[in-house]
Design an enzyme around this catalytic site. Structure first.
Site, PDB file in Angstrom:
ATOM      1  NE  ARG A 187      -3.646   2.607   0.667  1.00  0.00           N
ATOM      2  CZ  ARG A 187      -4.673   2.855   1.473  1.00  0.00           C
ATOM      3  NH1 ARG A 187      -5.102   1.917   2.290  1.00  0.00           N
ATOM      4  NH2 ARG A 187      -5.268   4.033   1.458  1.00  0.00           N
ATOM      5  NE  ARG A 226      -8.223   2.167  -0.779  1.00  0.00           N
ATOM      6  CZ  ARG A 226      -8.666   3.215  -0.125  1.00  0.00           C
ATOM      7  NH1 ARG A 226      -8.901   3.137   1.154  1.00  0.00           N
ATOM      8  NH2 ARG A 226      -8.897   4.346  -0.722  1.00  0.00           N
ATOM      9  CG  ASP A 275      -8.389   1.013   3.641  1.00  0.00           C
ATOM     10  OD1 ASP A 275      -7.495   1.699   4.172  1.00  0.00           O
ATOM     11  OD2 ASP A 275      -9.596   1.321   3.706  1.00  0.00           O
ATOM     12  CG  ASP A 324     -10.402   1.837   7.304  1.00  0.00           C
ATOM     13  OD1 ASP A 324      -9.392   2.554   7.184  1.00  0.00           O
ATOM     14  OD2 ASP A 324     -11.259   1.706   6.409  1.00  0.00           O
TER      15      ASP A 324
END
Length: 162
Positions: A83, A94, A97, A99
């Site tokens: 990334r 991407r 990811d 989160d």
């Protein structure tokens, strides 16, 4: 120890394999223990819709790490999977990811970290897999994951197994 919920997503390369491998990488983070991982879901891109569909999942980790340290570890994991974050780029394609969606029932508002994730209560692509690993988790200010999910549309999101 705190239960932290992580959202995973990818839409470049072999995204299903990347998300599966990232779940395994989360299981090896120091001072963390993987409690559960959801199935994988194929979801339409959100925000910038001119890109491939995403593969999304969620994981619940028990951790002794403070939230900012956990975030640093998540960002390092993203980088290990290729990334590259470009300044000002949001909602783009991407390789991976990660989160930090929830950190216990804490509300955190720091320049580099906001928990619960600011749009979690609006995003079926995050809530649907999260409901598999932490259906009764509280989203401060909104209710439980299960309750919030019941009030939003989940059209176009489909499990792919895994």
């Amino acid at each position: 120890m705190v239960v932290a919920c992580i959202g995973l997503g990818a839409n470049l390369g072999d995204a299903p394999a990347t998300v599966r491998e990232a779940i395994q990488a989360l299981a090896t983070l120091p001072d963390c223990r993987l409690l559960a991982a959801s199935r994988l879901y194929r979801t339409p891109a959100w925000g910038n819709q001119d890109q491939p569909d995403f593969i999304n999942a969620a994981a619940a980790l028990e951790t002794a790490l403070p939230a900012p340290t956990l975030l640093e570890r998540l960002l390092a994991t993203e980088q290990a999977f290729g990334r590259v974050r470009l300044p000002g780029e949001r909602w783009g394609p991407r390789t991976l990811d990660l989160d930090l969606l929830l950190y216990g029932e804490q509300v955190i508002d720091l320049p580099q970290l906001t928990v619960p994730h600011p749009h979690l209560h609006e995003r079926a692509f995050a809530l649907l897999p999260l409901a598999e690993v932490a259906p009764e988790a509280a989203i401060p200010g909104h209710g439980t994951v299960r309750g919030v999910l019941a009030g939003i549309q989940t059209c176009g999101i489909a499990p792919i197994g895994g």
